[in-house]
Design a protein around this motif. Structure first.
Motif, short mmCIF file in Angstrom:
data_model
loop_
_atom_site.label_atom_id
_atom_site.label_comp_id
_atom_site.label_asym_id
_atom_site.label_seq_id
_atom_site.Cartn_x
_atom_site.Cartn_y
_atom_site.Cartn_z
N GLY A 192 0.68 -1.19 0.05
CA GLY A 192 0.07 -0.03 -0.06
C GLY A 192 0.63 1.19 0.13
N TYR A 193 2.09 1.24 0.45
CA TYR A 193 2.75 2.61 0.72
C TYR A 193 4.04 2.83 -0.01
CZ TYR A 193 -0.71 4.47 3.87
OH TYR A 193 -1.98 4.96 4.28
N ALA A 194 4.82 1.63 0.28
CA ALA A 194 6.46 1.98 -0.22
C ALA A 194 6.59 1.39 -1.74
CB ALA A 194 7.22 1.33 0.76
N PRO A 195 6.91 2.23 -2.56
CA PRO A 195 7.26 1.85 -3.86
C PRO A 195 8.39 0.68 -3.92
CG PRO A 195 7.15 3.98 -4.00
CD PRO A 195 7.05 3.52 -2.61
N SER A 196 9.28 0.93 -2.96
CA SER A 196 10.59 0.05 -3.02
C SER A 196 10.20 -1.17 -2.49
CB SER A 196 11.37 0.71 -1.82
OG SER A 196 10.71 0.78 -0.61
N PRO A 211 3.10 -14.91 -6.16
CA PRO A 211 1.70 -14.53 -5.70
C PRO A 211 0.79 -14.80 -6.95
CG PRO A 211 3.11 -12.61 -6.25
CD PRO A 211 3.83 -13.85 -6.55
N SER A 212 -0.53 -15.02 -6.39
CA SER A 212 -1.55 -15.26 -7.38
C SER A 212 -1.83 -13.76 -7.82
CB SER A 212 -2.90 -16.13 -7.01
OG SER A 212 -3.14 -15.59 -5.87
N LEU A 213 -1.83 -13.06 -7.02
CA LEU A 213 -2.28 -11.63 -7.14
C LEU A 213 -1.66 -10.71 -6.52
CD1 LEU A 213 -4.64 -9.53 -8.56
CD2 LEU A 213 -5.87 -9.93 -6.27
N ILE A 214 -1.25 -9.65 -7.12
CA ILE A 214 -0.60 -8.49 -6.29
C ILE A 214 -1.58 -6.83 -6.27
CG2 ILE A 214 1.16 -6.50 -6.19
CD1 ILE A 214 3.07 -8.67 -7.21
N ILE A 215 -2.05 -6.59 -5.27
CA ILE A 215 -2.58 -5.43 -5.03
C ILE A 215 -1.63 -4.47 -4.69
CG2 ILE A 215 -4.23 -4.10 -3.95
CD1 ILE A 215 -5.83 -6.75 -3.28
N GLY A 216 -1.25 -3.49 -5.58
CA GLY A 216 0.14 -2.42 -5.69
C GLY A 216 -0.35 -1.48 -5.54
N MET A 217 -0.36 -0.32 -4.72
CA MET A 217 -0.85 0.97 -4.63
C MET A 217 0.00 1.82 -3.78
SD MET A 217 -4.92 0.48 -4.40
CE MET A 217 -5.76 -0.36 -5.68
N PRO A 218 1.26 1.65 -4.32
CA PRO A 218 2.19 2.74 -3.35
C PRO A 218 2.03 3.85 -3.74
CG PRO A 218 3.17 1.56 -5.57
CD PRO A 218 2.10 0.98 -5.31
N ILE A 219 2.06 4.94 -2.89
CA ILE A 219 2.04 6.29 -2.92
C ILE A 219 3.16 7.13 -3.29
CG2 ILE A 219 1.75 6.87 -0.61
CD1 ILE A 219 -0.47 8.73 -0.90
N GLY A 220 3.18 8.36 -4.09
CA GLY A 220 4.29 9.10 -4.15
C GLY A 220 4.46 9.51 -5.56
N PHE A 221 5.20 10.57 -5.58
CA PHE A 221 5.58 11.12 -6.86
C PHE A 221 6.82 10.67 -7.41
CE2 PHE A 221 3.04 14.48 -4.67
CZ PHE A 221 2.10 14.53 -5.66
N SER A 222 7.74 10.10 -6.84
CA SER A 222 8.84 9.80 -7.69
C SER A 222 9.03 8.38 -8.04
CB SER A 222 10.21 10.14 -6.55
OG SER A 222 10.20 9.48 -5.44
N HIS A 223 8.89 7.44 -7.26
CA HIS A 223 9.25 5.98 -7.57
C HIS A 223 7.66 5.32 -7.78
CE1 HIS A 223 13.36 6.65 -7.04
NE2 HIS A 223 13.23 6.96 -5.81
N ALA A 224 6.68 5.75 -7.26
CA ALA A 224 5.41 5.19 -7.32
C ALA A 224 5.03 5.01 -8.84
CB ALA A 224 4.31 5.96 -6.32
#
Length: 79
Positions: free
Chosen positions: A5-9, A25-38
């Motif tokens: 949810g938070y860290a792009p890294s 994984p069968s599924l990734i819910i990937g919702m990192p926040i941010g301007f540079s790496h997200a």
């Protein structure tokens, strides 16, 4: 299933593990926040070959990831 949810890294690290066949994984819910790496991390997720749920651009976060998980469980009949 993996939820990020938070860290792009963290998303990038998970994708590296997938590439190395150390995480499947069968599924990734990937919702990192941010301007540079997200946005780059989400773009990498989109071409990873893994089923995913994400947002586009800089928006994201743990709350959105939790809502996506909740809706997923309802729609798939898990709950």
């Amino acid at each position: 299933m993996s939820i990020i949810g938070y860290a792009p890294s963290v998303l990038i690290s998970a994708l590296k593990l997938i590439e190395q066949k150390l995480l499947q994984p069968s599924l990734i819910i990937g919702m990192p926040i941010g301007f540079s790496h997200a946005p780059a991390a989400k773009g990498r997720l989109m071409v990873s070959g893994v089923d995913y749920i994400t947002t586009v651009g800089t928006i994201g976060g743990g709350l959105l990831a939790a809502v996506a998980l909740w809706i997923f469980t309802i729609k798939t009949g898990i709950l």
